[in-house]
Design a protein around this motif. Structure first.
Motif, PDB file in Angstrom:
ATOM      1  N   GLN A   1      -7.470 -23.903  -0.788  1.00  0.00           N
ATOM      2  CA  GLN A   1      -6.375 -24.725  -1.312  1.00  0.00           C
ATOM      3  C   GLN A   1      -5.983 -25.808  -0.308  1.00  0.00           C
ATOM      4  OE1 GLN A   1      -3.551 -21.643  -2.232  1.00  0.00           O
ATOM      5  NE2 GLN A   1      -4.071 -21.683  -4.409  1.00  0.00           N
ATOM      6  N   ALA A   2      -5.968 -25.476   0.975  1.00  0.00           N
ATOM      7  CA  ALA A   2      -5.625 -26.462   2.001  1.00  0.00           C
ATOM      8  C   ALA A   2      -6.676 -27.569   2.062  1.00  0.00           C
ATOM      9  CB  ALA A   2      -5.492 -25.776   3.360  1.00  0.00           C
ATOM     10  N   VAL A   3      -7.944 -27.200   1.931  1.00  0.00           N
ATOM     11  CA  VAL A   3      -9.010 -28.210   1.931  1.00  0.00           C
ATOM     12  C   VAL A   3      -8.855 -29.141   0.723  1.00  0.00           C
ATOM     13  CG1 VAL A   3     -11.505 -28.539   1.659  1.00  0.00           C
ATOM     14  CG2 VAL A   3     -10.640 -26.842   3.270  1.00  0.00           C
ATOM     15  N   LEU A   4      -8.615 -28.563  -0.446  1.00  0.00           N
ATOM     16  CA  LEU A   4      -8.430 -29.383  -1.646  1.00  0.00           C
ATOM     17  C   LEU A   4      -7.157 -30.223  -1.551  1.00  0.00           C
ATOM     18  CD1 LEU A   4      -9.615 -26.928  -4.429  1.00  0.00           C
ATOM     19  CD2 LEU A   4     -10.833 -28.893  -3.475  1.00  0.00           C
ATOM     20  N   PHE A   5      -6.123 -29.695  -0.894  1.00  0.00           N
ATOM     21  CA  PHE A   5      -4.898 -30.463  -0.665  1.00  0.00           C
ATOM     22  C   PHE A   5      -5.214 -31.681   0.208  1.00  0.00           C
ATOM     23  CE2 PHE A   5      -0.956 -31.481   1.530  1.00  0.00           C
ATOM     24  CZ  PHE A   5      -0.034 -31.459   0.503  1.00  0.00           C
ATOM     25  N   GLY A   6      -6.040 -31.480   1.245  1.00  0.00           N
ATOM     26  CA  GLY A   6      -6.449 -32.588   2.112  1.00  0.00           C
ATOM     27  C   GLY A   6      -7.219 -33.652   1.337  1.00  0.00           C
ATOM     28  N   VAL A   7      -8.087 -33.219   0.424  1.00  0.00           N
ATOM     29  CA  VAL A   7      -8.800 -34.163  -0.434  1.00  0.00           C
ATOM     30  C   VAL A   7      -7.793 -34.927  -1.301  1.00  0.00           C
ATOM     31  CG1 VAL A   7     -10.445 -34.369  -2.343  1.00  0.00           C
ATOM     32  CG2 VAL A   7     -10.950 -32.849  -0.431  1.00  0.00           C
ATOM     33  N   GLY A   8      -6.770 -34.217  -1.773  1.00  0.00           N
ATOM     34  CA  GLY A   8      -5.719 -34.857  -2.565  1.00  0.00           C
ATOM     35  C   GLY A   8      -4.977 -35.923  -1.765  1.00  0.00           C
ATOM     36  N   VAL A   9      -4.729 -35.663  -0.501  1.00  0.00           N
ATOM     37  CA  VAL A   9      -4.069 -36.661   0.359  1.00  0.00           C
ATOM     38  C   VAL A   9      -4.946 -37.907   0.479  1.00  0.00           C
ATOM     39  CG1 VAL A   9      -3.329 -37.152   2.734  1.00  0.00           C
ATOM     40  CG2 VAL A   9      -2.681 -35.000   1.643  1.00  0.00           C
ATOM     41  N   LEU A  10      -6.248 -37.704   0.662  1.00  0.00           N
ATOM     42  CA  LEU A  10      -7.155 -38.852   0.746  1.00  0.00           C
ATOM     43  C   LEU A  10      -7.164 -39.647  -0.564  1.00  0.00           C
ATOM     44  CD1 LEU A  10     -10.180 -37.253   2.623  1.00  0.00           C
ATOM     45  CD2 LEU A  10      -8.437 -38.800   3.538  1.00  0.00           C
ATOM     46  N   ILE A  11      -7.134 -38.949  -1.685  1.00  0.00           N
ATOM     47  CA  ILE A  11      -7.086 -39.621  -2.982  1.00  0.00           C
ATOM     48  C   ILE A  11      -5.806 -40.437  -3.114  1.00  0.00           C
ATOM     49  CG2 ILE A  11      -6.836 -39.205  -5.472  1.00  0.00           C
ATOM     50  CD1 ILE A  11      -8.807 -36.860  -5.092  1.00  0.00           C
ATOM     51  N   MET A  12      -4.687 -39.871  -2.692  1.00  0.00           N
ATOM     52  CA  MET A  12      -3.414 -40.588  -2.810  1.00  0.00           C
ATOM     53  C   MET A  12      -3.362 -41.806  -1.889  1.00  0.00           C
ATOM     54  SD  MET A  12      -1.864 -39.346  -5.252  1.00  0.00           S
ATOM     55  CE  MET A  12      -0.501 -40.457  -5.049  1.00  0.00           C
ATOM     56  N   VAL A  13      -3.916 -41.698  -0.698  1.00  0.00           N
ATOM     57  CA  VAL A  13      -3.963 -42.851   0.211  1.00  0.00           C
ATOM     58  C   VAL A  13      -4.804 -43.960  -0.408  1.00  0.00           C
ATOM     59  CG1 VAL A  13      -4.847 -43.650   2.447  1.00  0.00           C
ATOM     60  CG2 VAL A  13      -3.505 -41.547   2.313  1.00  0.00           C
ATOM     61  N   ALA A  14      -5.951 -43.590  -0.973  1.00  0.00           N
ATOM     62  CA  ALA A  14      -6.805 -44.586  -1.627  1.00  0.00           C
ATOM     63  C   ALA A  14      -6.085 -45.212  -2.817  1.00  0.00           C
ATOM     64  CB  ALA A  14      -8.106 -43.941  -2.076  1.00  0.00           C
ATOM     65  N   PHE A  15      -5.335 -44.416  -3.569  1.00  0.00           N
ATOM     66  CA  PHE A  15      -4.594 -44.951  -4.714  1.00  0.00           C
ATOM     67  C   PHE A  15      -3.537 -45.955  -4.268  1.00  0.00           C
ATOM     68  CE2 PHE A  15      -0.718 -44.810  -7.240  1.00  0.00           C
ATOM     69  CZ  PHE A  15      -1.196 -45.351  -8.423  1.00  0.00           C
ATOM     70  N   ILE A  16      -2.776 -45.606  -3.248  1.00  0.00           N
ATOM     71  CA  ILE A  16      -1.709 -46.493  -2.769  1.00  0.00           C
ATOM     72  C   ILE A  16      -2.299 -47.811  -2.268  1.00  0.00           C
ATOM     73  CG2 ILE A  16       0.109 -46.800  -1.021  1.00  0.00           C
ATOM     74  CD1 ILE A  16       1.005 -44.883  -3.090  1.00  0.00           C
ATOM     75  N   ARG A  17      -3.401 -47.736  -1.540  1.00  0.00           N
ATOM     76  CA  ARG A  17      -4.018 -48.952  -1.013  1.00  0.00           C
ATOM     77  C   ARG A  17      -4.548 -49.842  -2.132  1.00  0.00           C
ATOM     78  NH1 ARG A  17      -7.710 -47.884   3.996  1.00  0.00           N
ATOM     79  NH2 ARG A  17      -7.109 -50.025   4.423  1.00  0.00           N
ATOM     80  N   ALA A  18      -5.174 -49.225  -3.143  1.00  0.00           N
ATOM     81  CA  ALA A  18      -5.692 -50.011  -4.270  1.00  0.00           C
ATOM     82  C   ALA A  18      -4.539 -50.593  -5.086  1.00  0.00           C
ATOM     83  CB  ALA A  18      -6.581 -49.135  -5.146  1.00  0.00           C
ATOM     84  N   ALA A  19      -3.488 -49.815  -5.289  1.00  0.00           N
ATOM     85  CA  ALA A  19      -2.338 -50.295  -6.056  1.00  0.00           C
ATOM     86  C   ALA A  19      -1.636 -51.436  -5.334  1.00  0.00           C
ATOM     87  CB  ALA A  19      -1.365 -49.152  -6.314  1.00  0.00           C
ATOM     88  N   GLN A  20      -1.622 -51.384  -4.018  1.00  0.00           N
ATOM     89  CA  GLN A  20      -0.966 -52.446  -3.252  1.00  0.00           C
ATOM     90  C   GLN A  20      -1.739 -53.763  -3.360  1.00  0.00           C
ATOM     91  OE1 GLN A  20      -0.371 -51.464   0.844  1.00  0.00           O
ATOM     92  NE2 GLN A  20       1.196 -53.014   1.121  1.00  0.00           N
TER      93      GLN A  20
END
Length: 86
Positions: free
Chosen positions: A58-77
Motif C-alpha cells: 500500500q505504501a508503494v502504491l501510495f508513492g506511485v499515487g504521489v508521483l501521479i498527482m505531481v504530474a497532474f499538477i504540473r500538466a494542469a499548471q
C-alpha cells in the motif's frame, strides 16, 4: 561586469485558475489514493501476503499515487497558468 537590470514587469496570481486546479487535484487525489489503498489491500489478498507486506504494498502504491498527482499538477499548471504578467 554590469548587474542585470531588475525585471519591471510584475506577476499576479490568477485565482480562478489556482482554485480550479486545486479543486481538481482534491477530487483526483481522493480517487488515486483510494485506489492505491484498495489496490494494495486487494493485491495482498490475491497473493496471500501477510499484514506487514500488505502495508508495504500500500505504501508503494501510495508513492506511485504521489508521483501521479505531481504530474497532474504540473500538466494542469501548463494549461491553467497560475501567474499572469501584468
Amino acid at each position: 561586469m554590469s548587474p542585470q537590470p531588475a525585471s519591471t514587469s510584475s506577476r499576479r496570481i490568477v485565482w480562478p485558475s489556482v482554485i480550479t486546479v486545486i479543486s481538481a487535484a482534491i477530487l483526483i487525489g481522493a480517487e488515486v489514493f483510494g485506489a492505491a489503498f484498495a489496490g494494495g489491500w486487494a493485491l495482498a489478498i490475491l497473493f496471500g501476503l501477510n499484514d506487514t507486506s500488505a502495508h508495504i504494498l500500500q505504501a508503494v502504491l501510495f508513492g506511485v499515487g504521489v508521483l501521479i498527482m505531481v504530474a497532474f499538477i504540473r500538466a494542469a499548471q501548463r494549461i491553467e497558468p497560475f501567474f499572469k504578467r501584468a
